[in-house]
Design a protein around this motif. Structure first.
Motif, PDB file in Angstrom:
ATOM      1  N   ILE A   1       0.832  -1.205   0.000  1.00 34.64           N
ATOM      2  CA  ILE A   1       0.000   0.000   0.000  1.00 34.64           C
ATOM      3  C   ILE A   1       0.866   1.255   0.000  1.00 34.64           C
ATOM      4  O   ILE A   1       0.631   2.196  -0.764  1.00 34.64           O
ATOM      5  N   ASN A   2       1.883   1.272   0.847  1.00 33.18           N
ATOM      6  CA  ASN A   2       2.726   2.461   0.976  1.00 33.18           C
ATOM      7  C   ASN A   2       3.515   2.748  -0.301  1.00 33.18           C
ATOM      8  O   ASN A   2       3.808   3.902  -0.620  1.00 33.18           O
ATOM      9  N   ALA A   3       3.863   1.693  -1.044  1.00 39.70           N
ATOM     10  CA  ALA A   3       4.604   1.865  -2.293  1.00 39.70           C
ATOM     11  C   ALA A   3       3.748   2.445  -3.412  1.00 39.70           C
ATOM     12  O   ALA A   3       4.266   2.886  -4.426  1.00 39.70           O
ATOM     13  N   LYS A   4       2.423   2.421  -3.202  1.00 38.97           N
ATOM     14  CA  LYS A   4       1.487   2.858  -4.251  1.00 38.97           C
ATOM     15  C   LYS A   4       1.770   2.112  -5.554  1.00 38.97           C
ATOM     16  O   LYS A   4       1.703   2.683  -6.654  1.00 38.97           O
ATOM     17  N   ALA A   5       2.094   0.840  -5.406  1.00 41.37           N
ATOM     18  CA  ALA A   5       2.476   0.029  -6.557  1.00 41.37           C
ATOM     19  C   ALA A   5       1.252  -0.405  -7.351  1.00 41.37           C
ATOM     20  O   ALA A   5       0.195  -0.707  -6.780  1.00 41.37           O
ATOM     21  N   ASP A   6       1.409  -0.445  -8.666  1.00 36.80           N
ATOM     22  CA  ASP A   6       0.336  -0.899  -9.554  1.00 36.80           C
ATOM     23  C   ASP A   6       0.523  -2.350  -9.980  1.00 36.80           C
ATOM     24  O   ASP A   6      -0.442  -3.098 -10.085  1.00 36.80           O
ATOM     25  N   LEU A   7       1.774  -2.733 -10.244  1.00 35.61           N
ATOM     26  CA  LEU A   7       2.102  -4.110 -10.604  1.00 35.61           C
ATOM     27  C   LEU A   7       3.187  -4.582  -9.654  1.00 35.61           C
ATOM     28  O   LEU A   7       4.212  -3.920  -9.484  1.00 35.61           O
ATOM     29  N   ILE A   8       2.965  -5.740  -9.026  1.00 37.04           N
ATOM     30  CA  ILE A   8       3.909  -6.258  -8.045  1.00 37.04           C
ATOM     31  C   ILE A   8       4.331  -7.659  -8.442  1.00 37.04           C
ATOM     32  O   ILE A   8       3.488  -8.536  -8.673  1.00 37.04           O
ATOM     33  N   ALA A   9       5.651  -7.858  -8.549  1.00 33.06           N
ATOM     34  CA  ALA A   9       6.217  -9.192  -8.764  1.00 33.06           C
ATOM     35  C   ALA A   9       6.633  -9.744  -7.413  1.00 33.06           C
ATOM     36  O   ALA A   9       7.434  -9.131  -6.705  1.00 33.06           O
ATOM     37  N   LEU A  10       6.087 -10.881  -7.046  1.00 32.63           N
ATOM     38  CA  LEU A  10       6.346 -11.499  -5.748  1.00 32.63           C
ATOM     39  C   LEU A  10       7.266 -12.704  -5.900  1.00 32.63           C
ATOM     40  O   LEU A  10       7.083 -13.519  -6.813  1.00 32.63           O
ATOM     41  N   SER A  11       8.237 -12.808  -5.001  1.00 33.01           N
ATOM     42  CA  SER A  11       9.093 -13.993  -4.939  1.00 33.01           C
ATOM     43  C   SER A  11       8.874 -14.692  -3.613  1.00 33.01           C
ATOM     44  O   SER A  11       8.663 -14.044  -2.590  1.00 33.01           O
ATOM     45  N   GLU A  12       8.964 -16.019  -3.632  1.00 34.28           N
ATOM     46  CA  GLU A  12       8.789 -16.895  -2.466  1.00 34.28           C
ATOM     47  C   GLU A  12       7.326 -17.004  -2.038  1.00 34.28           C
ATOM     48  O   GLU A  12       6.972 -16.844  -0.877  1.00 34.28           O
ATOM     49  N   VAL A  13       6.486 -17.304  -3.031  1.00 38.17           N
ATOM     50  CA  VAL A  13       5.080 -17.641  -2.785  1.00 38.17           C
ATOM     51  C   VAL A  13       5.006 -19.119  -2.431  1.00 38.17           C
ATOM     52  O   VAL A  13       5.467 -19.963  -3.197  1.00 38.17           O
ATOM     53  N   ARG A  14       4.442 -19.454  -1.285  1.00 40.53           N
ATOM     54  CA  ARG A  14       4.468 -20.843  -0.797  1.00 40.53           C
ATOM     55  C   ARG A  14       3.081 -21.477  -0.651  1.00 40.53           C
ATOM     56  O   ARG A  14       2.949 -22.694  -0.652  1.00 40.53           O
ATOM     57  N   ASN A  15       2.050 -20.670  -0.461  1.00 41.68           N
ATOM     58  CA  ASN A  15       0.694 -21.213  -0.261  1.00 41.68           C
ATOM     59  C   ASN A  15       0.646 -22.210   0.894  1.00 41.68           C
ATOM     60  O   ASN A  15       0.187 -23.348   0.755  1.00 41.68           O
ATOM     61  N   TYR A  16       1.164 -21.789   2.025  1.00 39.63           N
ATOM     62  CA  TYR A  16       1.225 -22.653   3.204  1.00 39.63           C
ATOM     63  C   TYR A  16      -0.163 -23.131   3.613  1.00 39.63           C
ATOM     64  O   TYR A  16      -1.149 -22.410   3.484  1.00 39.63           O
ATOM     65  N   LYS A  17      -0.202 -24.358   4.102  1.00 41.23           N
ATOM     66  CA  LYS A  17      -1.443 -25.008   4.565  1.00 41.23           C
ATOM     67  C   LYS A  17      -2.491 -25.042   3.462  1.00 41.23           C
ATOM     68  O   LYS A  17      -3.690 -24.971   3.712  1.00 41.23           O
ATOM     69  N   GLN A  18      -2.001 -25.167   2.206  1.00 37.22           N
ATOM     70  CA  GLN A  18      -2.874 -25.245   1.032  1.00 37.22           C
ATOM     71  C   GLN A  18      -3.804 -24.036   0.896  1.00 37.22           C
ATOM     72  O   GLN A  18      -4.894 -24.111   0.312  1.00 37.22           O
ATOM     73  N   LYS A  19      -3.367 -22.889   1.416  1.00 33.12           N
ATOM     74  CA  LYS A  19      -4.144 -21.658   1.297  1.00 33.12           C
ATOM     75  C   LYS A  19      -3.470 -20.744   0.278  1.00 33.12           C
ATOM     76  O   LYS A  19      -2.292 -20.428   0.402  1.00 33.12           O
ATOM     77  N   SER A  20      -4.232 -20.327  -0.720  1.00 33.31           N
ATOM     78  CA  SER A  20      -3.701 -19.499  -1.791  1.00 33.31           C
ATOM     79  C   SER A  20      -3.269 -18.131  -1.257  1.00 33.31           C
ATOM     80  O   SER A  20      -4.084 -17.382  -0.710  1.00 33.31           O
ATOM     81  N   LEU A  21      -1.991 -17.812  -1.418  1.00 34.24           N
ATOM     82  CA  LEU A  21      -1.526 -16.493  -1.006  1.00 34.24           C
ATOM     83  C   LEU A  21      -2.216 -15.407  -1.825  1.00 34.24           C
ATOM     84  O   LEU A  21      -2.562 -14.356  -1.289  1.00 34.24           O
ATOM     85  N   ALA A  22      -2.421 -15.659  -3.109  1.00 39.18           N
ATOM     86  CA  ALA A  22      -3.066 -14.668  -3.969  1.00 39.18           C
ATOM     87  C   ALA A  22      -4.433 -14.282  -3.421  1.00 39.18           C
ATOM     88  O   ALA A  22      -4.772 -13.093  -3.324  1.00 39.18           O
ATOM     89  N   LYS A  23      -5.234 -15.266  -3.052  1.00 42.77           N
ATOM     90  CA  LYS A  23      -6.573 -14.992  -2.526  1.00 42.77           C
ATOM     91  C   LYS A  23      -6.494 -14.250  -1.196  1.00 42.77           C
ATOM     92  O   LYS A  23      -7.297 -13.348  -0.923  1.00 42.77           O
ATOM     93  N   ARG A  24      -5.542 -14.628  -0.355  1.00 44.93           N
ATOM     94  CA  ARG A  24      -5.380 -13.948   0.937  1.00 44.93           C
ATOM     95  C   ARG A  24      -5.015 -12.484   0.732  1.00 44.93           C
ATOM     96  O   ARG A  24      -5.580 -11.590   1.381  1.00 44.93           O
ATOM     97  N   LEU A  25      -4.054 -12.231  -0.161  1.00 43.99           N
ATOM     98  CA  LEU A  25      -3.624 -10.855  -0.394  1.00 43.99           C
ATOM     99  C   LEU A  25      -4.763 -10.003  -0.942  1.00 43.99           C
ATOM    100  O   LEU A  25      -4.985  -8.874  -0.482  1.00 43.99           O
ATOM    101  N   VAL A  26      -5.480 -10.522  -1.931  1.00 48.94           N
ATOM    102  CA  VAL A  26      -6.587  -9.776  -2.526  1.00 48.94           C
ATOM    103  C   VAL A  26      -7.656  -9.480  -1.471  1.00 48.94           C
ATOM    104  O   VAL A  26      -8.159  -8.350  -1.368  1.00 48.94           O
ATOM    105  N   ARG A  27      -7.987 -10.488  -0.666  1.00 50.11           N
ATOM    106  CA  ARG A  27      -9.002 -10.307   0.384  1.00 50.11           C
ATOM    107  C   ARG A  27      -8.561  -9.281   1.419  1.00 50.11           C
ATOM    108  O   ARG A  27      -9.322  -8.377   1.777  1.00 50.11           O
ATOM    109  N   ASP A  28      -7.327  -9.415   1.905  1.00 49.92           N
ATOM    110  CA  ASP A  28      -6.881  -8.565   3.006  1.00 49.92           C
ATOM    111  C   ASP A  28      -6.591  -7.142   2.550  1.00 49.92           C
ATOM    112  O   ASP A  28      -6.773  -6.194   3.321  1.00 49.92           O
TER     113      ASP A  28
END
Length: 346
Positions: free
Chosen positions: A53-80
């Motif tokens: 949020i603070n970066a005011k970024a429009d496109l973000i490239a993420l490294s080290e996506v793990r989806n721990y406990k079979q939970k999609s990080l993408a869905k968590r980030l979008v929701r939160d």
């Protein structure tokens, strides 16, 4: 001629100029290694949200996506992020990932992760009447040949009997990694995307240095041990006309080394962020590249994260001329992030 006719003649050129003037917008691109989804640093996940949020970024490239406990990080980030009042788009991915403020037309595991040897996630993103082919890379961490001149094995990180400084041996080891294959695939695919008229952007943690950073002028710094070397991935990209955004703005690696790893993290012991504890392993391994296109130009680029780095297992206060944006509070990772601001003509 009547006043009315004169008024019309004066208004028409004004309308023509304004109708033909091309609309521009700022496009902020963030390369962000989030270190196991922020799980290593206390409150790291929340800090990822804060910094996006603070970066005011429009496109973000993420490294080290793990989806721990079979939970999609993408869905968590979008929701939160939505709970905080910010709309982003993302599809589930593994190892590398993408967040976008603009709708994602399609996303794919362009270079799928196999045996934890790196990956590239690709998305086509719609921005106005333009389409962007955005590649997010988290490349193979093994055969990390930048450690050999520093006296450490690049796959086990055990100390060597002596540093390896023979350029042929270094490049041969580098070629054993999967980084080169991934970059070759990106280069080939980017050509197809350019033919379709799309803007091409690549951001990632390469786990490899730049040929523009290991040069004659710093061969005796940062434990380069006299090595001047054309590191393969960045050399291939440049030969294919990709532009290293950081080096476009700051071409001098002496005044602006742009180190992104290892980053000092106040919330962890120093030994948690180093791989070569008796060496100076500072390097720029997080990049933003783009292909020349009449619809996009680079305006600015800077580093986000603590100004301090780590060398010889000690905290180093950087005295370079690099431009930093300091974290809001908790910094969630052992890397520094890179933020590039582009001007996009619509």
């Amino acid at each position: 001629m009547t006043i009315f006719k004169w008024s019309i003649l004066l208004i028409i050129p004004f309308l023509f100029i304004n109708c033909t003037k091309q609309k521009e917008l700022s496009l902020r691109v963030l390369q962000f290694n989030i270190w196991q989804e922020g799980t290593i640093v206390p409150n790291g996940y929340s800090a990822i949200l804060d910094e996006v949020i603070n970066a005011k970024a429009d496109l973000i490239a993420l490294s080290e996506v793990r989806n721990y406990k079979q939970k999609s990080l993408a869905k968590r980030l979008v929701r939160d992020l939505k709970e905080r009042g910010f709309t982003f788009y993302s599809d589930s991915s593994q190892d590398s990932g993408i967040l976008s403020k603009y709708p994602i037309v399609k996303q794919e595991a362009f270079y799928p992760v196999i045996d934890d040897r790196g990956s590239v996630t690709k998305a086509v993103i719609k921005i106005g009447d333009k389409e962007v082919a955005f590649y997010s890379a988290h490349l193979d961490y093994r055969n990390c040949a930048i450690y050999l001149p520093r006296g450490y094995d690049g796959s086990t990180w055990k100390p060597l009997d002596a540093p390896i400084t023979d350029i042929n041996l270094l490049l041969a080891d580098n070629l054993k990694s999967k980084r080169i294959e991934a970059i070759k695939n990106v280069i080939a695919d980017a050509k197809l995307e350019e033919e379709l008229g799309r803007i091409v952007l690549l951001a990632g943690d390469f786990n490899e240095a730049s040929h523009r950073d290991w040069i004659k002028e710093n061969k005796d710094l940062y434990e380069h041990n006299g090595v001047v070397i054309p590191w393969t991935s960045t050399t291939m990209l440049e030969e294919d006309n990709f532009i290293d955004a950081y080096r476009e703005i700051y071409p001098n690696p002496i005044t602006h080394p742009g180190f992104t790893f290892p980053c000092y993290n106040v919330d962890l012991p120093v030994e948690r962020v180093v791989w070569a504890p008796k060496s100076d392993e500072r390097d720029r391994i997080d990049f933003i590249f783009y292909k020349p296109n009449s619809s996009i130009s680079l305006k600015d680029i800077f580093i986000i994260g603590p100004k301090q780095s780590v060398a010889y297992s000690k905290v180093i206060d950087e005295t370079s001329e690099d431009v930093f944006q300091t974290p809001l509070g908790v910094w969630p990772t052992d890397h520094k992030a890179v933020l590039g601001e582009f001007i996009l003509k619509l």
